[in-house]
Design an enzyme around this catalytic site. Structure first.
Site, PDB file in Angstrom:
ATOM      1  N   LYS A  80       0.834  -1.211   0.000  1.00  0.00           N
ATOM      2  CA  LYS A  80       0.000   0.000   0.000  1.00  0.00           C
ATOM      3  C   LYS A  80       0.869   1.262   0.000  1.00  0.00           C
ATOM      4  CE  LYS A  80      -3.935  -2.249   2.247  1.00  0.00           C
ATOM      5  NZ  LYS A  80      -5.040  -2.085   3.222  1.00  0.00           N
TER       6      LYS A  80
ATOM      7  N   GLU B  18      -8.790 -11.297  -8.093  1.00  0.00           N
ATOM      8  CA  GLU B  18      -7.886 -10.157  -7.878  1.00  0.00           C
ATOM      9  C   GLU B  18      -6.652 -10.231  -8.780  1.00  0.00           C
ATOM     10  OE1 GLU B  18      -9.160  -8.993  -3.330  1.00  0.00           O
ATOM     11  OE2 GLU B  18      -7.255 -10.031  -3.609  1.00  0.00           O
TER      12      GLU B  18
ATOM     13  N   ASN C  81      -2.332  -0.211   6.820  1.00  0.00           N
ATOM     14  CA  ASN C  81      -1.877  -1.497   7.378  1.00  0.00           C
ATOM     15  C   ASN C  81      -0.953  -2.270   6.426  1.00  0.00           C
ATOM     16  OD1 ASN C  81      -3.814  -2.204   5.572  1.00  0.00           O
ATOM     17  ND2 ASN C  81      -5.099  -3.350   6.988  1.00  0.00           N
TER      18      ASN C  81
ATOM     19  N   TYR D 218     -12.630  -2.738  -3.580  1.00  0.00           N
ATOM     20  CA  TYR D 218     -13.185  -2.602  -2.229  1.00  0.00           C
ATOM     21  C   TYR D 218     -14.716  -2.569  -2.248  1.00  0.00           C
ATOM     22  CZ  TYR D 218      -8.507  -1.881  -0.328  1.00  0.00           C
ATOM     23  OH  TYR D 218      -7.195  -2.045   0.055  1.00  0.00           O
TER      24      TYR D 218
ATOM     25  N   HIS E  83      -2.212  -5.374   1.277  1.00  0.00           N
ATOM     26  CA  HIS E  83      -3.454  -6.095   0.990  1.00  0.00           C
ATOM     27  C   HIS E  83      -3.048  -7.517   0.627  1.00  0.00           C
ATOM     28  CE1 HIS E  83      -7.226  -7.402  -0.767  1.00  0.00           C
ATOM     29  NE2 HIS E  83      -6.490  -7.927  -1.725  1.00  0.00           N
TER      30      HIS E  83
END
Ligand code: IDP
Length: 151
Positions: free
Chosen positions: A9, A126, A112, A49, A115
């Site tokens: 991220k 994905e 965080n 998302y 992913h």
């Protein structure tokens, strides 16, 4: 063998942790099948998302995921989807176990670090979302231990 998607991220890029995080997956023994840097668009983030679209933080995570480019990776190995989720740790960095990526590098739910696909079905969808077929590579790793045995 399974393949799974990992996204480093923007917080990971901004904090200079790219090498550190990739090294966690490498040292574990996963094989890198593909990797590239891309800037995520609002469209792709809305799709990625979609399961969170009713949440109050939906726009905030999309904004956070597009402050700079991300690095998308495909890691391969036996039970790779489960193994990578275990390495990533709990969603909230403050709850994630020490020793996990989020447990060691994150104090946040949103920021965080990575992913990681959460099931074989999601991983297949994905990987198609982020990689063309010719961007994923099948190859054999040299068996270094066998080489060392001949030293
Ligand atoms: P996961 O990334 O551990 O699979 P998901 O529930 O699919 O967790 O959530 C996707 C991402 O949305 C999380 O990694 C995190 O960045 C963000 N997120 C989830 N819950 C919250 C929240 O309560 N506040 C802010 N961001 C959140």
């Amino acid at each position: 063998m399974e393949k799974t998607l990992v996204i480093l991220k923007p917080c990971t890029i901004q904090r200079g942790l790219i090498g550190e995080i990739i090294s966690r997956f490498e040292r574990k023994g996963l094989q890198l099948a593909g990797m590239k840097m891309i800037w995520l668009t609002d469209n792709i983030l809305s799709e990625h998302y979609a399961h969170l679209k009713e949440k109050p933080f939906f726009q905030r995570i999309k904004d956070a995921m597009s402050v700079c480019p991300v690095i998308v990776c495909c890691w391969e190995g036996v039970d790779a989807i489960h193994v990578v989720r275990q390495l990533a740790g709990a969603t909230n960095g403050r709850n994630a176990q020490p020793g996990t990526i989020r447990g060691d590098f994150s104090m946040s739910v949103q920021e965080n670090i990575v992913h990681a696909s959460d099931s074989p079905e999601t991983a297949a969808i994905e990987l198609k979302r982020f990689f063309n077929d010719d961007e994923l590579f099948d190859y054999r790793m040299n068996n270094l231990l066998a080489t060392y045995a001949n030293d």
